[in-house]
Design an enzyme around this catalytic site. Structure first.
Site, PDB file in Angstrom:
ATOM      1  N   LYS A 196     -13.690  11.490 -20.230  1.00  0.00           N
ATOM      2  CA  LYS A 196     -13.188  11.103 -21.559  1.00  0.00           C
ATOM      3  C   LYS A 196     -12.860  12.341 -22.395  1.00  0.00           C
ATOM      4  O   LYS A 196     -11.817  12.410 -23.046  1.00  0.00           O
ATOM      5  CB  LYS A 196     -14.231  10.232 -22.282  1.00  0.00           C
ATOM      6  CG  LYS A 196     -14.310   8.822 -21.706  1.00  0.00           C
ATOM      7  CD  LYS A 196     -15.509   8.041 -22.213  1.00  0.00           C
ATOM      8  CE  LYS A 196     -15.629   6.701 -21.482  1.00  0.00           C
ATOM      9  NZ  LYS A 196     -16.826   5.947 -21.780  1.00  0.00           N
TER      10      LYS A 196
ATOM     11  N   GLN B 239     -22.041   6.838 -25.337  1.00  0.00           N
ATOM     12  CA  GLN B 239     -21.994   6.410 -23.934  1.00  0.00           C
ATOM     13  C   GLN B 239     -23.209   5.536 -23.602  1.00  0.00           C
ATOM     14  O   GLN B 239     -24.352   5.931 -23.847  1.00  0.00           O
ATOM     15  CB  GLN B 239     -21.950   7.644 -23.008  1.00  0.00           C
ATOM     16  CG  GLN B 239     -21.804   7.306 -21.545  1.00  0.00           C
ATOM     17  CD  GLN B 239     -20.487   6.605 -21.215  1.00  0.00           C
ATOM     18  OE1 GLN B 239     -19.425   6.997 -21.691  1.00  0.00           O
ATOM     19  NE2 GLN B 239     -20.547   5.551 -20.414  1.00  0.00           N
TER      20      GLN B 239
ATOM     21  N   ASP C 101     -14.411   2.130 -29.421  1.00  0.00           N
ATOM     22  CA  ASP C 101     -14.770   1.359 -28.221  1.00  0.00           C
ATOM     23  C   ASP C 101     -14.600  -0.139 -28.488  1.00  0.00           C
ATOM     24  O   ASP C 101     -14.594  -0.943 -27.550  1.00  0.00           O
ATOM     25  CB  ASP C 101     -16.242   1.627 -27.859  1.00  0.00           C
ATOM     26  CG  ASP C 101     -16.380   2.504 -26.619  1.00  0.00           C
ATOM     27  OD1 ASP C 101     -15.411   2.576 -25.842  1.00  0.00           O
ATOM     28  OD2 ASP C 101     -17.454   3.102 -26.451  1.00  0.00           O
TER      29      ASP C 101
END
Ligand code: NAP
Length: 290
Positions: free
Chosen positions: A52, A96, A119
């Site tokens: 990412k 994460q 997200d």
């Protein structure tokens, strides 16, 4: 049978995103910034956040990497998220998952400002998506819709079967497929489904997201169906230097023999998830610029 090339679609979209980043810089002086927080050293998580961060930098964005020890407390993590909420250089915050067991994922996700929730995991964004308000779409489900469109399939009027009802994949992808602009008829299957094959054999497109290799096999498909394999599973393989290989939730060989198109693992959904994260981060920076 066609393989749906997620790497190719991701590369096309990332080029568009990079152009958008450079336009935004020229017009407003703003550089989209993504904070990526990793707690602990789970090997799969380390490889996800590394990918990412790399993608972020390649698109011309600012990537702020924050790696914390596994012993970090929930209060410390929530405090960090709140400080990033107030940081004008940061437009997107990614924590994460999974987090170590002593930290409540819900408390941490809830602390992320919905305007920086790239997200699309906060309850506010999930709710906005369900009622069709402007929001950040969750990355994997959004990437799945883009992949199906890229395959050339017309979703309008089709029967879509989703296997798996998690909050990050199954439920949101089912909701996106059923939106008026997508217009599929959706069946959402899970472990309580009595006869999975009964539903998948009628499907024009099957999205499988169970985390169980071999959930979908060729005999469960209608000839010509499109298969989107979301699963990422490590299976031991002594012939590989790492000692494992990645497989999806669909049995690729038998499904490919019957399907009209299928995503590979790796190289299907995975690259699209990261791409849609960049997409949302650029969008968050654009919104902050007006
Ligand atoms: P999850 O939270 O574990 O949910 C799995 C879902 O599948 C559950 O709803 C479960 O049903 C259902 N399920 C499990 N076995 C089943 C079976 N045999 N038949 C029917 N339904 C079954 O998983 P997730 O987070 O959605 O992830 C799913 C997979 O996608 C994992 O391999 C994950 O690594 C992968 N993933 C990939 C990406 C990417 O970017 N490529 C992103 C996210 C996830 P119940 O609710 O009844 O238990």
């Amino acid at each position: 049978m066609k393989t749906i090339d997620g790497k190719l679609l991701a590369a096309n979209l990332r080029a568009e995103i990079a152009a958008g980043v450079s336009r935004l810089k020229d017009e407003t002086g703003k550089v989209p910034g993504l904070a990526v927080i990793l707690v602990g050293e789970n090997p799969a998580s380390v490889s996800y956040v590394t990918a990412k961060e790399k993608a972020c930098r390649e698109a011309g964005m600012l990537s702020r990497e924050i790696r914390l020890a596994a012993e970090t407390t929930e209060a410390e993590l929530v405090g960090l998220v709140k400080s990033l909420n107030d940081d004008p250089a940061i437009h997107g915050i990614l924590v994460q998952l999974p987090l170590p067991k002593h930290i409540s994922e819900k408390s941490v996700i809830d602390a992320i400002s919905p305007e920086k929730d790239v997200d699309g995991f906060t309850p506010v964004n999930a709710g906005r998506m369900m009622i069709g308000e402007r929001c950040f779409l969750p990355c994997t489900p959004h990437g799945i819709i883009k992949l199906i469109e890229f395959s050339g399939m017309d979703l309008c009027g089709s029967h879509a079967v989703v296997i798996g009802r998690s909050n990050i994949v199954g439920k949101p992808v089912a909701a996106l497929l059923a939106r008026r602009e997508t217009n599929a008829t959706v069946t959402l299957c899970h472990t309580g489904t009595r006869d999975l094959a009964h539903f998948t054999r009628d499907a024009d497109v099957v999205i499988v997201a169970t985390g169980r290799p071999g959930t979908l096999t060729g005999d469960m498909l209608k000839p010509g169906a499109v298969v989107i394999d979301v699963g990422v599973n490590r299976v031991p393989d002594a012939s590989r230097s790492k000692g494992f290989r990645l497989v999806g939730d669909a049995d690729f060989e038998s499904c490919a023999a019957v399907a009209g198109a299928i995503t590979p693992v790796p190289g299907g959904v995975g690259p699209m998830t990261i791409t849609m994260l960049l997409w949302n981060t650029l969008e968050a920076a654009r919104r902050a610029a007006v």
